[in-house]
Each structure stands twice: as structure tokens, then as C-alpha cells.
Design an enzyme around this catalytic site. Structure first.
Site, short mmCIF file in Angstrom:
data_model
loop_
_atom_site.label_atom_id
_atom_site.label_comp_id
_atom_site.label_asym_id
_atom_site.label_seq_id
_atom_site.Cartn_x
_atom_site.Cartn_y
_atom_site.Cartn_z
N HIS A 99 48.21 38.00 43.95
CA HIS A 99 48.04 36.66 44.51
C HIS A 99 47.79 35.69 43.36
O HIS A 99 46.78 35.78 42.68
CB HIS A 99 46.84 36.69 45.48
CG HIS A 99 46.61 35.41 46.22
ND1 HIS A 99 45.67 35.30 47.22
CD2 HIS A 99 47.18 34.19 46.12
CE1 HIS A 99 45.68 34.07 47.69
NE2 HIS A 99 46.58 33.37 47.04
N GLY A 149 43.70 46.00 48.57
CA GLY A 149 43.25 45.68 47.23
C GLY A 149 41.79 45.96 46.97
O GLY A 149 41.43 46.90 46.27
N HIS A 150 40.93 45.15 47.54
CA HIS A 150 39.52 45.15 47.17
C HIS A 150 38.88 46.53 47.25
O HIS A 150 38.20 46.97 46.31
CB HIS A 150 38.76 44.15 48.07
CG HIS A 150 37.33 43.99 47.70
ND1 HIS A 150 36.32 44.71 48.29
CD2 HIS A 150 36.73 43.21 46.78
CE1 HIS A 150 35.17 44.37 47.75
NE2 HIS A 150 35.39 43.47 46.83
N ARG A 182 42.04 32.09 39.55
CA ARG A 182 40.75 32.76 39.33
C ARG A 182 40.91 34.23 38.96
O ARG A 182 40.03 34.82 38.37
CB ARG A 182 39.85 32.62 40.56
CG ARG A 182 40.29 33.44 41.74
CD ARG A 182 39.27 33.40 42.84
NE ARG A 182 39.22 32.10 43.51
CZ ARG A 182 38.81 31.93 44.76
NH1 ARG A 182 38.38 32.95 45.45
NH2 ARG A 182 38.82 30.74 45.32
N THR A 197 37.87 34.98 49.57
CA THR A 197 39.12 35.70 49.73
C THR A 197 39.91 35.00 50.84
O THR A 197 39.47 33.98 51.37
CB THR A 197 38.86 37.19 50.06
OG1 THR A 197 40.11 37.86 50.23
CG2 THR A 197 38.05 37.34 51.34
N ASN A 226 47.16 45.92 45.82
CA ASN A 226 46.83 44.59 45.31
C ASN A 226 45.89 44.74 44.11
O ASN A 226 44.80 45.30 44.24
CB ASN A 226 46.17 43.78 46.43
CG ASN A 226 45.79 42.39 46.00
OD1 ASN A 226 45.25 42.21 44.92
ND2 ASN A 226 46.05 41.40 46.83
N1 PXP Z 1 47.35 41.06 52.30
C1 PXP Z 1 47.19 39.74 52.01
C2 PXP Z 1 48.26 38.79 52.45
C3 PXP Z 1 46.05 39.28 51.30
O1 PXP Z 1 45.91 37.98 51.03
C4 PXP Z 1 45.11 40.24 50.86
C5 PXP Z 1 43.90 39.78 50.09
O2 PXP Z 1 44.31 39.21 48.90
C6 PXP Z 1 45.33 41.60 51.15
C7 PXP Z 1 46.45 41.96 51.89
C8 PXP Z 1 44.41 42.67 50.65
O3 PXP Z 1 43.14 42.53 51.19
P1 PXP Z 1 41.96 43.42 50.60
O4 PXP Z 1 41.76 43.00 49.18
O5 PXP Z 1 40.81 43.10 51.49
O6 PXP Z 1 42.40 44.85 50.70
#
Ligand code: PXP
Length: 239
Positions: free
Chosen positions: A46, A211-212, A52, A103, A10
Site C-alpha cells: 500500500h 499483512g499485519h 508512512r 490502518t 502484504n
Molecule cells: N487488503 C486490503 C485492501 C488492505 O488495505 C489491507 C490492509 O492494508 C489488507 C488486505 C491486509 O490487512 P491486514 O494487515 O490486517 O492483514
């Protein structure tokens, strides 16, 4: 050994950093290409209602410029469905979205929202898009996802990330239950180097979306290289 889970990277927070300056750097398209070249099996992004981080133009450029499946996370709104129909990503993951949240704080209420979700799911499916719903690892939610005819469920791993020892069994049960109903199982949210392995080891989990943590680590551990290169350019400029 069975086949491992796919990794969806992500790249939203590359856009978050870009948007902090209002310019074009760092470009989430570059991040997507680097992720794929480094082993990512897909790119997740997303498009939030408030734009944002990822923007409409990012979607178009990344879908055209990346040789990997695109998983578009989006709220269940007519606006987002129309964007997905026009773009035609490999997959759409429907997520709950509250404007004030930092989030995606919890799973979608598929039980309460089934009637309003059904026509949107039908449109995405008719457009040839593989739909998933992002829900908490809860049996009642999973059963509704299966009843809606959605092929994929993504289990929210936020509670697991906060309390792995307590929550792992719930995640394992949910994955087994979803698979027994014929659903492909994905998982994500809050996964990191420290907590990913037990989730990736769940046999039914076909894909992890992360992602994060990845973008945060990339900033920390990519910093040595770029500071060194900048210092070199400064030193060389007078030699
Ligand atoms: N999967 C979905 C459906 C999400 O909405 C998110 C956060 O945008 C993630 C995975 C990834 O989460 P993180 O950024 O905490 O790794």
C-alpha cells in the site's frame, strides 16, 4: 477439493519497522522474496499518500525484483493513478484512505464515489491493470462495483475479524452475490491463524490478502533464530 484461495502477502509493516530507524533494514524487498519463496502467490503493498511505510522507490524495486504478481493498494487519487500507470503492476486495489487512520478502517464508499471513481478506473484498466475495489460486504456496494465494470471486488474482513460468529454469514452472502454478478472475489483485513479458515473455505474467495498478523508472527517466531545466531557470534568472537 476445489482449488484453494491464493495468498497475497502484504509487506507494508516491514517498511514500517525500517522507517522507524530511517535506514535500509529490514528491506521490504527481502521480505517479499522470502514470502514468495515460502508460498505466497503475490505481494500486496500500500503506497499511502503520507508514505508512512512503503515508499515510491520500494515499489519500483519490488516490482522489478519479485517473481510474483504485485497488487498495489492505493487511494483513488490522480497522483496514485499516475504512479500505477508508470509502474504497471498486475493489479491495483483502490482503498479508502484517511491520513489520521492507523490502518484501512472500512471499505470504500463505491456507491457515493462512483462518479469520481469511474475515470480513474478507466485509466487503470486502459493501462492493462486488473482493478479491484476494497468494500464492506454489502450488497449495494457490490452491485455498484459490478456496474462500474471492475473485474474484482475485495471484501473487507475487519468486521468479521472482530466478531467472526456474527459476521461470517454476511461475508458468505456477499461473496456469493459478487460472484453471481461475475466479479472475482478477494478478501482481507485482520485475518490470522485463528480466523482465516472459514474465509478461505468460502468457495468464491479467490484470493486473501494478509499483512499485519503475518509480520507480527514473523517477528515473534523468527526471534529465536536471530537471537541464537547473534549470541553465537558474540561467543565465537573470543574463541
Ligand atoms: N487488503 C486490503 C485492501 C488492505 O488495505 C489491507 C490492509 O492494508 C489488507 C488486505 C491486509 O490487512 P491486514 O494487515 O490486517 O492483514
Amino acid at each position: 477439493m476445489t482449488q484453494s484461495s491464493r495468498l497475497g502477502v502484504n509487506i507494508d509493516h516491514v517498511a514500517t519497522i525500517r522507517n522507524a530507524r530511517g535506514g535500509t533494514h529490514p528491506d521490504p524487498l527481502d521480505a517479499a522474496r522470502i514470502a514468495v519463496a515460502s508460498g505466497a502467490d503475490g505481494i500486496t503493498l500500500h503506497l499511502r499518500e503520507d508514505r508512512r511505510h512503503i515508499r515510491d522507490n520500494d515499489l519500483v524495486r519490488i516490482a522489478a525484483g519479485v517473481a510474483a504478481p504485485i497488487n498495489l493498494e492505493m487511494a483513488a487519487t490522480a497522483e496514485m493513478v499516475a504512479i500505477a500507470e508508470a509502474l504497471g503492476p498486475h493489479a491495483c486495489c483502490i482503498v479508502p484512505e484517511r491520513r489520521a487512520e492507523v490502518t484501512t478502517e472500512g471499505g470504500l464508499d463505491a456507491v457515493g464515489g462512483a462518479a469520481s471513481l469511474a475515470p480513474l478506473i478507466a485509466r487503470l484498466t486502459a493501462a492493462g491493470i486488473r482493478v479491484s475495489l476494497f468494500i464492506d460486504p454489502d450488497a449495494a456496494q457490490i452491485e455498484v462495483v459490478a456496474r462500474l465494470g471492475v473485474p474484482v471486488v475485495e471484501l473487507h474482513t475487519g468486521a468479521y475479524a472482530a466478531a467472526p460468529a456474527r459476521e461470517l454469514a454476511r461475508l458468505q452472502r456477499a461473496a456469493a452475490h459478487a460472484a453471481s454478478l461475475g466479479l472475482e472475489v478477494h478478501a482481507g483485513h485482520g485475518l490470522s491463524f485463528d480466523n482465516v479458515a472459514p474465509v478461505a473455505a468460502i468457495a468464491q474467495v479467490a484470493e486473501l490478502n494478509i499483512g499485519h498478523f503475518l509480520i507480527g508472527e514473523a517477528i515473534l517466531y523468527g526471534l529465536a533464530d536471530v537471537v541464537g545466531r547473534m549470541k553465537g557470534l558474540i561467543v565465537q568472537s573470543r574463541t
